[in-house]
Motif scaffolding. Structure first.
Motif, PDB file in Angstrom:
ATOM      1  N   THR A 237      -9.694 -23.865  74.215  1.00 30.71           N
ATOM      2  CA  THR A 237     -10.030 -22.761  75.185  1.00 30.71           C
ATOM      3  C   THR A 237      -9.088 -23.196  76.544  1.00 30.71           C
ATOM      4  O   THR A 237      -8.703 -22.047  77.073  1.00 30.71           O
ATOM      5  CB  THR A 237     -11.598 -23.230  75.642  1.00 30.71           C
ATOM      6  N   ILE A 238      -8.685 -24.448  76.880  1.00 30.41           N
ATOM      7  CA  ILE A 238      -8.002 -24.651  78.223  1.00 30.41           C
ATOM      8  C   ILE A 238      -6.816 -24.158  77.721  1.00 30.41           C
ATOM      9  O   ILE A 238      -5.962 -23.729  78.591  1.00 30.41           O
ATOM     10  CB  ILE A 238      -8.073 -26.150  78.572  1.00 30.41           C
ATOM     11  N   ASN A 239      -6.159 -24.363  76.342  1.00 35.53           N
ATOM     12  CA  ASN A 239      -4.898 -24.059  76.119  1.00 35.53           C
ATOM     13  C   ASN A 239      -4.530 -22.500  76.169  1.00 35.53           C
ATOM     14  O   ASN A 239      -3.650 -22.010  76.832  1.00 35.53           O
ATOM     15  CB  ASN A 239      -4.510 -24.660  74.902  1.00 35.53           C
ATOM     16  N   THR A 240      -5.432 -21.739  75.604  1.00 33.24           N
ATOM     17  CA  THR A 240      -5.274 -20.334  75.393  1.00 33.24           C
ATOM     18  C   THR A 240      -5.601 -19.839  76.860  1.00 33.24           C
ATOM     19  O   THR A 240      -4.841 -18.544  77.233  1.00 33.24           O
ATOM     20  CB  THR A 240      -6.346 -19.886  74.550  1.00 33.24           C
ATOM     21  N   ALA A 241      -6.393 -20.251  77.723  1.00 34.59           N
ATOM     22  CA  ALA A 241      -6.834 -19.731  78.918  1.00 34.59           C
ATOM     23  C   ALA A 241      -5.430 -19.567  79.821  1.00 34.59           C
ATOM     24  O   ALA A 241      -5.286 -18.526  80.754  1.00 34.59           O
ATOM     25  CB  ALA A 241      -7.666 -20.541  79.900  1.00 34.59           C
TER      26      ALA A 241
END
Length: 276
Positions: free
Chosen positions: A153-157
């Protein structure tokens, strides 16, 4: 009033110019032929090595892994899109402090591998168990599935924030000025005028990001999450049959192709007013 006395006879269609056979064309034909031969050999190996017993035993596990992969990607893309909105606005902010924080976030998570981020979350945060238990978050970070979801999640955000920022900034400045001249509030103008145009520009990059996330999700198998790659590793450890990985590749390819066609259909629907 004048009128034509005779009709112009129909003319034959112009002859198509034959393209000369060049070394580049010959090389292309050879490469395509090699790929066709390899594909045929691959299909032949799959057919000849088909084992109904293995399919019966490990087929349900593959389906479970496929469901886990799809769930991880879908949830992480959804929450990543929500997180990317404030990040994109922060990146476009004129406040240097807010812009700097967002820039550092995007820079770090786009500049480091997803695998390293996953290890830092799964293994690194485990060192802070007393602190996480004190704030009631240990139940989340002790589970590999949640850690994988959080890392994705934090990577794709970070990627989605940059996609959205670039799309919003690609909308001509005149659109903002026209909305302001009509007395439209900035929030309403952004939601109904700027954002729809930006999303059309961002559609293909969003599709590419989801495809990359589908393929990148395989790293969660390293931290014992039984996604598609995790179930494949389990099947290989019991059978030592290389075709277990071949079936995993077919599943991943099928997901990517399904998403590509779905994205193409969405793009055609959203841009039908632009076609002439």
């Amino acid at each position: 009033m004048s009128h034509a006395q005779t009709l112009i006879p129909a003319q034959p269609a112009p002859k198509q110019a034959h393209k000369p056979i060049t070394a580049t064309r010959i090389t292309g034909y050879v490469v395509v032929a090699i790929w066709i031969v390899l594909a045929a050999a691959l299909i032949a190996m799959v057919v000849s090595g088909w084992d109904p017993e293995k399919f019966t035993r490990y087929g349900p596990r593959y389906l479970h892994g496929l469901y886990t992969t799809i769930a991880l990607v879908a949830i992480s893309v959804f929450f990543g899109a929500i997180l990317s909105l404030p990040l994109a606005f922060a990146r476009m902010s004129k406040n240097r402090f807010i812009n700097g924080i967002a820039y550092c976030y995007v820079y770090v998570f786009r500049g480091t591998p997803l695998l390293a981020q996953l290890f830092l979350i799964y293994y690194g945060l485990g060192s802070f168990r007393p602190q996480l238990e004190a704030v009631g978050l240990w139940w989340f970070f002790r589970e590999a599935w949640y850690c994988g979801l959080f890392a994705m999640t934090i990577n794709t955000a970070a990627y989605q924030a940059e996609i959205l920022r670039g799309a919003v900034q690609s909308v001509p400045r005149g659109q903002h000025e026209a909305a302001a001249s009509l007395g439209i509030h900035k929030i309403i103008a952004f939601r109904k005028i700027i954002l729809p145009q930006a999303l059309i520009v961002a559609l293909r990059p969003y599709g590419n990001e989801i495809i990359l996330l589908i393929k990148g999700s395989a790293v969660v198998a390293i931290i014992t999450v039984l996604d598609l790659m995790g179930e494949t590793r389990y099947a290989f450890s019991r059978t030592f049959d290389y075709q277990t990985y071949l079936w995993a590749a077919i599943f991943y390819l099928s997901m990517v192709e399904a998403l590509r066609h779905l994205w193409g259909w969405i793009e055609r629907r959203l841009t039908r007013h632009l076609k002439r």
